[in-house]
Design a protein around this motif. Structure first.
Motif, short mmCIF file in Angstrom:
data_model
loop_
_atom_site.label_atom_id
_atom_site.label_comp_id
_atom_site.label_asym_id
_atom_site.label_seq_id
_atom_site.Cartn_x
_atom_site.Cartn_y
_atom_site.Cartn_z
N PHE B 37 0.81 -1.21 0.00
CA PHE B 37 0.00 0.00 0.00
C PHE B 37 0.85 1.27 0.00
CE2 PHE B 37 -3.33 2.81 1.40
CZ PHE B 37 -4.40 2.30 0.71
N VAL B 38 1.79 1.37 0.93
CA VAL B 38 2.59 2.60 1.00
C VAL B 38 3.49 2.74 -0.22
CG1 VAL B 38 2.57 2.74 3.52
CG2 VAL B 38 4.47 1.63 2.36
N ALA B 126 6.60 10.11 -7.93
CA ALA B 126 7.08 8.88 -8.57
C ALA B 126 7.98 8.06 -7.68
CB ALA B 126 7.80 9.23 -9.87
N SER B 127 8.71 8.70 -6.77
CA SER B 127 9.77 7.93 -6.12
C SER B 127 9.63 7.76 -4.61
CB SER B 127 11.13 8.54 -6.45
OG SER B 127 11.22 9.84 -5.95
N PHE B 128 8.80 8.55 -3.91
CA PHE B 128 8.83 8.44 -2.45
C PHE B 128 8.03 7.28 -1.88
CE2 PHE B 128 11.44 11.35 -0.02
CZ PHE B 128 12.12 11.90 -1.08
N GLY B 129 7.15 6.68 -2.69
CA GLY B 129 6.54 5.44 -2.22
C GLY B 129 7.61 4.40 -1.92
N GLY B 130 8.59 4.29 -2.83
CA GLY B 130 9.68 3.35 -2.62
C GLY B 130 10.56 3.73 -1.44
N VAL B 131 10.72 5.03 -1.21
CA VAL B 131 11.52 5.47 -0.06
C VAL B 131 10.83 5.05 1.24
CG1 VAL B 131 12.33 7.51 1.21
CG2 VAL B 131 12.57 7.41 -1.28
N ILE B 132 9.52 5.29 1.34
CA ILE B 132 8.80 4.93 2.56
C ILE B 132 8.81 3.40 2.75
CG2 ILE B 132 6.61 5.12 3.81
CD1 ILE B 132 6.05 7.65 2.16
#
Lengths: 204, 204, 204
Positions: B37-38, B126-132
Motif C-alpha cells: 500500500f505505502v 514517482a519515487s517516495f513510495g519506494g523510499v517509505i
C-alpha cells in the motif's frame, strides 16, 4: 536583512551536516542531495504540516531550494576542506537552531496556539530535520541518544515566554531567547554535558 | 481511458514491488499489505500533504485501494510465478514512474507553484513510495544508493517545461516528457549507468 | 466522562509502551519523552494530516501533552515497578486501540469518507503510533511482523458498519465494535494466534 542572512547561514549549515552524514553512508549524488535537503527543511516542513500551513514554506520560496542546491555542489567539490570548517559549521548550525526555534514559535503564535505548543513547534523546526536525516540513513536519531540539542531549544523557547511577561520590548525577548538556545548548546558541547540515558534490561 | 489503464498498471507494479520486498523481510500478511500500500500510494500522499490537497487522493477514490488489495491477494497466491513476470513488472514500474511524474507536475501547476517545485512534486510522486517502503523495512532507501530513478523523473520533468516553451500542443509535451522519463530509466538499467557515490571517511 | 477516562487511560498505556521501548534502546531522557509522545499521538496525527484536520488534535488540546508528560515522569521514576504492571498495561493498551479505532472512524464519517476509508483511518489511529515508535527506534514495526493488532481494528471497524445496518441504536453499535476489537486482541494474545508470514527467498 540580518534575519535573512542568519536564516541562510543556518540552512547552509544544516545542509552541510546532511552532506557529511550522507557521504559516510556511501550514498550516490541524488541521495546526498536529498539528505541535505531534508536535513535543512525537514523540521520546518513537519511544523507546517502539523499546523496546516500548506503549501509548505520551501515550495513557495525558491531561496531555500537554491541555497541547498548550491551548498551541496560546493560540499561535494570541497569535501576535503570541509573538515577545516568544522568549527564554523558547528557555529552556523548552533546559530541556526537558535533562529529556527524562534521561527517555529512565531508560526505557532500566528496559529494562536498555546505557549507550550509554540515551544514544541520551535523545537520541531530546529531539530526534526536531523531526525528525518538519521531515519533515512537507517540510524537511531542522534538527538535521542547523546546530544543536548532539543533541550536547548525547549529552554530557550520557554525563556521567550518568560521574558514577554516583563515590560521589555518583544524584539529583546526574541534576541535573548535565541542567545539562550545558542549559549546552552555551546556550553553543553564545551563541557560535554549530556542527558542521562535510562537504560533498562528487557522486562520479562 | 488510456490514462486510467496506465495509472492502474503503475499502481499494480508499485504494489507488487512492495509485496516482493515485504516477503523478503518475512513480514506477516498485514505487513505485506501495508508495505504494498505505502509503496503504491506513499509518493502521492506525501505530495498531497505538502501542497495541502486533503483528504489525500486515495481516500477519495476507492480505485487505488481496491486495485492494491486485489494485487496483494494475487501476489501472495502466485508468488512463485512472479519471477517470470519480472520483466513485465519492471516495464509497468517504469511506465508508472513516467506517468506519476507528470501527475505530480500537473498537481503542482494547479497549485500555481514554480516549475522547479512542480518537478520536485513530480519526482516525489514517482519515487517516495519506494523510499517509505524501504524505511518501513529498515533499509537505506535504494534510490539513494544505486538506481537512476529520481534522476530520470527530474530530467523528464524539466523537459516538459522546456517543450512548453515551443509552439507545440501541451498534450505532446506531456507525452514526450513521459517518454523521456521511461527511456532514460530503460537506458540506465540496460547499460548499468549509476550516479557516482561520494564516499568519504569519517572526518576528524 | 467515561469516554474521556478511557481516552486518557489509552494515552497513558501507549505512552508507557513507548517509554519501555525507548529505554531498551538506551535513549536519553529527551529521546524517551519523544518516543512516548509519538507512540501516544502518532496515529492520530497521521490521521489528522491525511484528512486535513489541522492543527492536529494534540496541538489544540493540552490534555494529551500533559498526560504524556506526567506518564513519562512516572514511568522513569517507577521503572522497576512497571513490570508488575505489565498485565494492566496490556489491558489499557488493548482498550486504547478499541477506542482509538472508533475515534478514527468517527473522524472519517465527519469528513464524509466511505466506510472502507473510515476503517482505514480507525486502524491508522490505533496502530501507527507504534509504527512510528518502531521506525524511530530503527526496528521493523512489530505489527508488520507478529502481532494481531491492526487486524483486530479492521474487523472491529467493519463490524461497526455492519451493526449500523440493523435497527439498533448507534451508541450500541459503537460500544459493540469497540468490544469486538478488544476481545479479538485478547483472544489472539491468549491463544498466540498470528497471521502467517509469507517468506520467500530472493528471486533472481
Amino acid at each position: 536583512m540580518f534575519y535573512q542572512t542568519i536564516d541562510i547561514l543556518g540552512t547552509v549549515a544544516f545542509a552541510l551536516s546532511g552532506v557529511l552524514v550522507a557521504m559516510e553512508k556511501r550514498l550516490d549524488m541524488f541521495g546526498v542531495l536529498i539528505i541535505a535537503f531534508v536535513t535543512a527543511i525537514g523540521g520546518g516542513t513537519l511544523r507546517d504540516l502539523l499546523i496546516g500551513n500548506t503549501p509548505v514554506v520551501w515550495m513557495r520560496d525558491l531561496t531555500y531550494v537554491s541555497t541547498i542546491f548550491i551548498t551541496v555542489v560546493f560540499g561535494i567539490l570541497f569535501v576535503k576542506q570541509l573538515k577545516y570548517l568544522r568549527k564554523s559549521l558547528f557555529l552556523f548550525d548552533t546559530i541556526g537552531i537558535g533562529l529556527y526555534t524562534m521561527v517555529g514559535i512565531e508560526k505557532g503564535l500566528q496559529a494562536e496556539l498555546s505557549p507550550i505548543m509554540c515551544i514544541a513547534l520551535g523545537t520541531i523546526t530546529a531539530s526534526f530535520g536531523g531526525v528525518i536525516r538519521d531515519i533515512l540513513c537507517n540510524e537511531i536519531p542522534v538527538i535521542f541518544r547523546k546530544e543536548i540539542y532539543a533541550t536547548a531549544c525547549i529552554l530557550g523557547g520557554a525563556s521567550y515566554f518568560l521574558f514577554t511577561q516583563f515590560p521589555i520590548q518583544e524584539s529583546y525577548a526574541y534576541v535573548l531567547a535565541i542567545t539562550i538556545v545558542i549559549v546552552l548548546r555551546l556550553l553543553a558541547v564545551k563541557f560535554d554535558i549530556r542527558l542521562p540515558s535510562i537504560y533498562r534490561k528487557k522486562l520479562d
